[in-house]
Design a protein around this motif. Structure first.
Motif, PDB file in Angstrom:
ATOM      1  N   ASN A 166     -73.085  10.318 -48.148  1.00  0.00           N
ATOM      2  CA  ASN A 166     -73.563   9.198 -48.945  1.00  0.00           C
ATOM      3  C   ASN A 166     -75.077   9.237 -49.014  1.00  0.00           C
ATOM      4  OD1 ASN A 166     -74.603   8.209 -46.602  1.00  0.00           O
ATOM      5  ND2 ASN A 166     -72.846   6.896 -46.172  1.00  0.00           N
ATOM      6  N   THR A 168     -77.387   7.715 -47.629  1.00  0.00           N
ATOM      7  CA  THR A 168     -78.157   7.668 -46.385  1.00  0.00           C
ATOM      8  C   THR A 168     -78.329   9.078 -45.829  1.00  0.00           C
ATOM      9  OG1 THR A 168     -77.100   5.578 -45.940  1.00  0.00           O
ATOM     10  CG2 THR A 168     -78.323   6.556 -44.136  1.00  0.00           C
ATOM     11  N   THR A 169     -77.216   9.791 -45.732  1.00  0.00           N
ATOM     12  CA  THR A 169     -77.314  11.134 -45.172  1.00  0.00           C
ATOM     13  C   THR A 169     -78.106  12.050 -46.098  1.00  0.00           C
ATOM     14  OG1 THR A 169     -75.182  11.635 -46.130  1.00  0.00           O
ATOM     15  CG2 THR A 169     -75.188  10.975 -43.846  1.00  0.00           C
TER      16      THR A 169
HETATM   17  C1  LIG Z   1     -73.539   6.525 -44.961  1.00  0.00           C
HETATM   18  O1  LIG Z   1     -73.182   7.326 -43.862  1.00  0.00           O
HETATM   19  C2  LIG Z   1     -73.694   6.858 -42.642  1.00  0.00           C
HETATM   20  C3  LIG Z   1     -73.395   7.890 -41.573  1.00  0.00           C
HETATM   21  O2  LIG Z   1     -72.106   8.427 -41.747  1.00  0.00           O
HETATM   22  C4  LIG Z   1     -73.079   5.477 -42.322  1.00  0.00           C
HETATM   23  O3  LIG Z   1     -73.602   4.980 -41.108  1.00  0.00           O
HETATM   24  C5  LIG Z   1     -73.455   4.548 -43.452  1.00  0.00           C
HETATM   25  O4  LIG Z   1     -72.834   3.272 -43.265  1.00  0.00           O
HETATM   26  C6  LIG Z   1     -73.024   5.110 -44.788  1.00  0.00           C
HETATM   27  N1  LIG Z   1     -73.595   4.306 -45.869  1.00  0.00           N
HETATM   28  C7  LIG Z   1     -72.874   3.910 -46.906  1.00  0.00           C
HETATM   29  C8  LIG Z   1     -73.603   3.099 -47.924  1.00  0.00           C
HETATM   30  O5  LIG Z   1     -71.712   4.226 -47.073  1.00  0.00           O
END
Ligand SMILES: *[C@@H]1O[C@H](CO)[C@@H](O)[C@H](O)[C@H]1NC(C)=O
Ligand SMILES: *[C@@H]1O[C@H](CO)[C@@H](O)[C@H](O)[C@H]1NC(C)=O
Ligand SMILES: *[C@@H]1O[C@H](CO)[C@@H](O)[C@H](O)[C@H]1NC(C)=O
Ligand SMILES: *[C@@H]1O[C@H](CO)[C@@H](O)[C@H](O)[C@H]1NC(C)=O
Ligand SMILES: [Zn+2]
Length: 457
Positions: A166, A168-169
């Motif tokens: 996603n 964030t990563t």
């Molecule tokens: C994106 O991935 C991270 C790590 O896997 C997770 O903590 C986070 O909640 C995710 N963000 C979304 C918007 O899905």
């Protein structure tokens, strides 16, 4: 010195000045091709460069760098570590002649890369004679901003789009290994419609990467022309081709037959009166490109000088506010400042609104062109085809090399000059430059006039 630099150094004279001609060519082409879209589908992709060889691309022509760009090559990629926006890397379609991209005109330039996207991509036209000894060589480019055309795709171990990543990563992309390494990674590509390059595509010479506004590295894996762009999807963040942004008219030559123009940049206040006397005596009108900051500083007397130049009928045009390499500025806001502040001081001190701009150091890139076109109506971005090389010779024991450089450029078809009045030797040669042009049968005029845009002669 690179092969390209040598070629530029050896390059020669005239080419019709084109901008308008090119545009009409271009529109005809587009209209024509739209009528037969099926035909285009049969054209196979054109693989330009996969960087297998240190000096030759997949077409068998030269690729390499200019302006001391540091390039690391391994079979399959080149990595640049830029330090200056003028640094560049060209990959050529042909070395001596012109190459026609007409069969690919409805396709897309596709670049697979990793690293920074803070650079420009240009498609470079050849000159009208398709002769690298004529000026300019390379000819006029059109330039786009890489960052606007980036498609990032998240892919998994098996090369398939991954659902697991996603945004964030995705922040961590700089630590992801090469795009073709195993594991989860992100692939960065550019898809640029060939139609976004407004040049004469029936005579191109190269694709180039330049205008770096970062010192971060960029690694190119593949440069080609392909018929299709992937459809928007979650994996590519619904990538859509952006619209072409206006970016002004880049000119290298005068278009009016038999014309010649001097574009005189920065000066030494103490030499201004002498320059004015010479121009009066020779009865010629020129274009002065003036830095905004100089007008603000009363010590320079430049406001008085350029008011008098205006009265005498010379053209006064823009040359930035503080004379940086504008494309190298990290933010668009700083580029805007350079443009807006110089426009403001021109209005205030000289009551001049000019849409003629000479980029400091001749540094040109996508962002500065776009910002100029945002603040000025269809601006002329004025490069040159005659360089007296005062920056190189004026302070040496062989200042007469300036005359040689001038003569050489003119003999290769140059008709739009760059010079400064920073050094007394350059000013001393000015009457001889003028005589040379007159005896070659050309008429000296302002740049707007030589582009058939200014007041009547
Ligand atoms: C994106 O991935 C991270 C790590 O896997 C997770 O903590 C986070 O909640 C995710 N963000 C979304 C918007 O899905
Ligand atoms: C400043 O420029 C004006 C206009 O060219 C000139 O008449 C004047 O003598 C100059 N002043 C100085 C101090 O050089
Ligand atoms: C401007 O012209 C010079 C001389 O022809 C050339 O070296 C330089 O690359 C040109 N700049 C651009 C942006 O085309
Ligand atoms: C040329 O030399 C003068 C004095 O010797 C110096 O002030 C000036 O900066 C030099 N100009 C260039 C372009 O090197
Ligand atoms: Zn300058």
């Amino acid at each position: 010195m690179s092969v390209l630099a040598v070629a530029i150094f050896l390059s020669a004279a005239t080419g019709l000045v084109h901008q308008l001609v090119e545009h009409s060519h271009w529109n005809e082409l587009r209209d024509g091709s739209n009528k037969s879209p099926q035909k285009q589908k049969t054209i196979p992709p054109l693989v330009i460069d996969t960087f297998q060889d240190p000096t030759l691309n997949d077409l068998g022509f030269w690729h390499g760098s200019g302006e001391n760009l540091i390039v690391e090559h391994s079979p399959g990629f080149v990595r640049f570590t830029p330090t200056d926006p003028d640094q560049n890397f060209h990959t050529q379609f042909d070395t001596h002649g012109c190459f026609s991209l007409w069969p690919w005109q409805n396709q897309f330039l596709h670049v697979v890369f990793e690293g920074t996207d803070k650079f420009s991509v240009s498609l470079n036209e050849h000159n009208a004679e398709c002769d690298p000894r004529r000026r300019p060589f390379p000819g006029v480019p059109d330039t786009v901003e890489a960052a606007r055309y980036v498609m990032r795709t998240v892919v998994s171990d098996h090369g398939e789009p991954s659902q697991s990543r996603n945004s964030t990563t995705r922040q961590d992309e700089s630590h992801i290994p090469a795009w073709d390494a195993p594991g989860s990674y992100s692939k960065t590509e550019l898809y640029i419609p060939m139609s976004h390059f407004h040049i004469a595509q029936n005579r191109v010479v190269s694709v180039s990467f330049h205008g770096f506004y970062t010192h971060e590295s960029v690694t190119l894996h593949r440069v080609e022309i392909v018929p299709m762009v992937p459809s928007p999807s979650p994996e590519n963040e619904y990538f859509k081709i952006p619209s072409k942004l206006p970016n002004g008219r880049l000119v290298f030559r005068c278009s009016r037959p038999g014309s010649f123009a001097f574009g005189i940049d920065d000066g030494q206040p103490q030499l201004a009166q002498q320059v004015m006397e010479i121009l009066d005596r020779e009865d010629v009108r020129v274009t002065f490109f003036v830095v905004g900051a100089g007008l603000r500083d009363p010590e320079t007397n430049f406001t008085q000088v350029y008011r008098e130049m205006l009265q005498k009928g010379h053209q006064i045009a823009l040359h930035s506010n503080t004379h940086p390499k504008m494309e190298g500025l990290p933010t668009v806001g700083e580029i805007d400042d350079e443009i807006l502040q110089t426009m403001q001081i021109f209005k205030e001190k000289l009551n001049v609104e000019s849409s003629y701009f000479r980029p400091p150091y001749g540094t040109v890139g996508a962002r500065m062109r776009q910002q100029l076109a945002q603040h000025l109506p269809n601006p002329y971005i004025v490069n040159w085809t005659v360089d007296v090389e005062d920056w190189l010779w004026a302070n040496t024991t062989t200042p007469e090399k300036q005359l040689e450089a001038f003569t050489n450029s003119v003999s290769r078809g140059g008709n739009l000059a760059v010079m400064h009045y920073v050094n007394p030797t350059t000013v001393q040669y000015l009457p001889q430059f003028i005589q040379l042009v007159k005896s070659a049968g050309m008429q000296i005029m302002r740049i707007d006039q030589c582009l058939e845009d200014g007041p009547p002669l």
